[in-house]
Design an enzyme around this catalytic site. Structure first.
Site, short mmCIF file in Angstrom:
data_model
loop_
_atom_site.label_atom_id
_atom_site.label_comp_id
_atom_site.label_asym_id
_atom_site.label_seq_id
_atom_site.Cartn_x
_atom_site.Cartn_y
_atom_site.Cartn_z
N ARG A 242 3.85 -16.30 9.28
CA ARG A 242 2.45 -16.26 8.79
C ARG A 242 1.54 -15.38 9.63
O ARG A 242 0.33 -15.55 9.66
CB ARG A 242 1.85 -17.67 8.69
CG ARG A 242 2.54 -18.54 7.69
CD ARG A 242 1.64 -19.67 7.22
NE ARG A 242 2.36 -20.55 6.33
CZ ARG A 242 3.05 -21.60 6.74
NH1 ARG A 242 3.09 -21.92 8.02
NH2 ARG A 242 3.69 -22.34 5.88
N HIS B 31 3.21 12.03 -0.38
CA HIS B 31 1.96 11.34 -0.74
C HIS B 31 0.76 12.28 -0.62
O HIS B 31 -0.05 12.40 -1.54
CB HIS B 31 1.78 10.11 0.16
CG HIS B 31 0.49 9.40 -0.05
ND1 HIS B 31 0.23 8.63 -1.17
CD2 HIS B 31 -0.65 9.37 0.69
CE1 HIS B 31 -1.00 8.16 -1.10
NE2 HIS B 31 -1.56 8.58 0.02
N LYS C 236 -4.57 -1.69 5.45
CA LYS C 236 -3.80 -1.81 4.21
C LYS C 236 -2.33 -1.68 4.56
O LYS C 236 -1.91 -0.66 5.14
CB LYS C 236 -4.17 -0.70 3.21
CG LYS C 236 -5.33 -1.04 2.31
CD LYS C 236 -5.44 -0.03 1.17
CE LYS C 236 -6.66 -0.30 0.31
NZ LYS C 236 -6.83 0.71 -0.75
N GLU D 281 -11.89 -4.12 0.18
CA GLU D 281 -12.07 -3.27 -1.00
C GLU D 281 -12.67 -4.03 -2.19
O GLU D 281 -12.11 -4.05 -3.28
CB GLU D 281 -10.71 -2.65 -1.40
CG GLU D 281 -10.87 -1.43 -2.30
CD GLU D 281 -9.55 -0.70 -2.56
OE1 GLU D 281 -9.01 -0.09 -1.61
OE2 GLU D 281 -9.07 -0.73 -3.68
N GLU E 215 -5.48 14.00 3.30
CA GLU E 215 -6.34 12.82 3.50
C GLU E 215 -7.55 13.18 4.39
O GLU E 215 -8.63 12.60 4.25
CB GLU E 215 -5.55 11.67 4.14
CG GLU E 215 -4.28 11.25 3.39
CD GLU E 215 -4.50 10.26 2.25
OE1 GLU E 215 -5.63 10.17 1.72
OE2 GLU E 215 -3.52 9.58 1.88
N HIS F 179 -6.45 9.47 -5.57
CA HIS F 179 -5.26 8.63 -5.60
C HIS F 179 -4.93 8.10 -6.99
O HIS F 179 -3.80 7.70 -7.24
CB HIS F 179 -5.40 7.46 -4.63
CG HIS F 179 -5.22 7.87 -3.19
ND1 HIS F 179 -6.09 8.74 -2.56
CD2 HIS F 179 -4.28 7.54 -2.27
CE1 HIS F 179 -5.68 8.92 -1.31
NE2 HIS F 179 -4.58 8.21 -1.11
N HIS G 131 -1.33 8.89 -7.14
CA HIS G 131 -0.27 7.86 -7.09
C HIS G 131 0.61 7.93 -8.34
O HIS G 131 1.83 7.73 -8.26
CB HIS G 131 -0.90 6.46 -7.00
CG HIS G 131 -1.17 6.02 -5.59
ND1 HIS G 131 -2.01 4.96 -5.29
CD2 HIS G 131 -0.71 6.45 -4.39
CE1 HIS G 131 -2.06 4.79 -3.98
NE2 HIS G 131 -1.28 5.68 -3.41
N ASN H 237 -10.02 6.02 -2.10
CA ASN H 237 -8.99 6.25 -3.10
C ASN H 237 -9.25 7.54 -3.89
O ASN H 237 -8.56 7.82 -4.87
CB ASN H 237 -8.95 5.05 -4.05
CG ASN H 237 -7.59 4.39 -4.10
OD1 ASN H 237 -6.96 4.40 -5.13
ND2 ASN H 237 -7.13 3.84 -2.98
N ARG I 86 -15.08 0.52 -0.43
CA ARG I 86 -13.82 1.04 0.12
C ARG I 86 -13.01 1.86 -0.89
O ARG I 86 -12.24 2.75 -0.51
CB ARG I 86 -12.97 -0.10 0.69
CG ARG I 86 -11.70 0.43 1.34
CD ARG I 86 -10.95 -0.58 2.18
NE ARG I 86 -9.76 0.05 2.73
CZ ARG I 86 -9.04 -0.45 3.70
NH1 ARG I 86 -9.39 -1.58 4.26
NH2 ARG I 86 -7.96 0.19 4.14
N LYS J 269 -13.36 6.93 8.28
CA LYS J 269 -12.60 5.87 7.61
C LYS J 269 -13.06 4.50 8.11
O LYS J 269 -13.27 3.57 7.33
CB LYS J 269 -11.09 6.04 7.80
CG LYS J 269 -10.34 4.89 7.16
CD LYS J 269 -8.95 5.16 6.67
CE LYS J 269 -8.47 3.94 5.88
NZ LYS J 269 -7.09 4.00 5.48
#
Ligand SMILES: NC(=O)c1ccc[n+]([C@@H]2O[C@H](COP(=O)([O-])OP(=O)(O)OC[C@H]3O[C@@H](n4cnc5c(N)ncnc54)[C@H](O)[C@@H]3O)[C@@H](O)[C@H]2O)c1
Ligand SMILES: O=C(O)C(=O)C[C@@H](O)[C@H](O)[C@H](O)COP(=O)(O)O
Ligand SMILES: [Zn+2]
Length: 359
Positions: free
Chosen positions: A120, A263, A142, A236, A184, A247, A251, A244, A240, A226
């Site tokens: 956990r 990517h 993330k 997000e 990026e 993306h 993606h 993206n 946030r 960032k």
């Protein structure tokens, strides 16, 4: 050494921007990390950086357990996660253990997901070695994996205890990967900071020549941009999503072409398509669009493809995490330095933006 703090209350952490591994052991002590250590890396990074990094950790008298995955996006899945869980169980890792990600975004996303879920949650440290990981994936928490061809569909938000960013690791990184990381970085300029965009454009050759001062400044401003977005919206729920930019379509291209393109390359293509869409909507001046496209091109990033399957890419976009009630929210630029989030429902308009990528 330059320090950038990410302020997230009790989950706050420093990013140390350095030129070698000499402060790594001290950084571990400062963070009071003294449990069992697992260093997760991939075969390329292990060869290029493993020994120097492990030597630096050992100078604290720490024993390092190393786990090496096969390099590349195809390892970013639940099978790899399962193997790492087994390794940790076999070696009796406990709650005060520390998982160190030494590598690019793939290693960081995988290791972070294991750290978030094993027992956990155990301590997590990021040592990003690709430009993309230094500029983006090691910051913000993330973590996760791809599933059934869908990007990052299984994951969590889980912050590291610190990020140790040694710009000289880039010297062993293939040029294509440096180009991909630059996507990026350009993204950060376009969404938030026109002066930073100009800095990038002006310094392309110094970046590719590993100018230490330029690379450290680049890392510092990136992490600050960032970080400031993440600080305002860690999970997000709104702002946030601007990270993206590029993306939504990016993606989809990554998945449709089964990770043939990197990517960052897909983010470059996705940014071009989003810029063209914004221009069609008369939100941004053609001149600004051209400037970004020219900078991406100068870096050596793709701005179009020989062939693009517009319908497939369109269908795949609906797995984006910004889809709500089957509607897609795009991040669209108004100028270099400012973006807005905007639902675009017109299928023909979206497909037109994708088809702009066809050479
Ligand atoms: N978590 C986030 O916020 C976030 C942000 C951006 C991207 N990502 C994810 O990151 C991944 C892409 O990251 P990436 O571009 O770093 O890919 P990557 O991890 O596959 O690394 C790129 C390649 O470079 C090699 N490499 C890395 N550092 C090296 C070094 N110093 N010397 C020699 N070889 C080295 C790797 O072995 C690999 O072959 C994607 O899965 C993407 O979805 C996540
Ligand atoms: O940190 C973020 O937030 C980002 O969106 C950064 C992106 O560059 C990164 O590729 C991220 O992994 C994409 O996240 P996703 O939620 O769209 O899968
Ligand atoms: Zn990205």
């Amino acid at each position: 050494m330059i320090k950038v703090n990410i302020d997230l209350g009790e989950r706050s952490y420093p990013i140390y921007i350095t030129t070698d591994y000499s402060s790594l052991a001290k950084s571990m002590s400062l963070a009071r990390l003294n449990g069992k250590l697992a260093l997760i890396t991939d075969n390329n990074v292990d060869k290029a950086q493993g020994e120097a990094c492990i030597e630096a950790l050992k100078s604290n008298g720490l024993k390092v357990y190393k786990y090496v995955i096969e390099a590349g996006e195809k390892s970013k899945n639940l099978d790899t996660i399962r193997e790492i869980y087994k390794f940790l169980i076999d070696n009796k890792f406990e709650r005060n253990s520390v998982l160190i990600a030494l590598g690019g975004g793939v290693v960081g996303d995988i290791t972070g997901f294991v750290a978030a879920t094993f027992l956990r949650g155990v301590n997590f440290v990021q040592i990003p070695t690709s430009l993309l990981a230094q500029a983006d994936s090691s910051v913000g928490g993330k973590v996760g994996v791809d599933f059934e061809g869908k990007k990052n569909i299984i994951g969590a938000f889980y912050q590291p205890k610190f990020v140790y960013l040694n710009v000289n690791t880039l010297k062993t990184l293939p040029v294509r990967e440096i180009q991909a990381g630059m996507a990026e970085i350009v993204k950060h300029g376009v969404i938030r900071d026109p002066e930073f965009f100009d800095f990038i454009d002006y310094n392309v050759s110094k970046i590719f020549n590993f100018d230490e001062d330029v690379l450290q400044y680049l890392a510092k401003v990136n992490c600050t941009i960032k970080g400031s977005v993440v600080e305002q919206d860690e999970k997000e729920s709104g702002l946030r999503a601007i990270l993206n930019f590029g993306h939504t379509i990016g993606h989809a291209i990554e998945s449709v072409y089964e990770f043939k393109y990197l990517h960052g390359e897909c983010v470059s293509l996705g940014m071009v398509a989003a810029l063209k869409m914004a221009c069609d909507l008369e939100m941004i001046e053609e001149n600004d669009v051209q400037r970004v496209v020219e900078t991406l091109d100068k870096i050596g990033l793709p701005v179009r493809l020989d062939h693009i399957d517009v319908d497939e890419v369109y269908e795949r976009m609906f797995f984006d995490k910004k889809v709500k009630d089957n509607k897609i929210t795009f991040v669209l630029p108004k100028s270099i330095g400012e973006v807005i989030q905007c639902v675009v429902e017109d299928e023909a308009r979206i497909k037109k933006a994708i088809s702009h990528l066809q050479s």
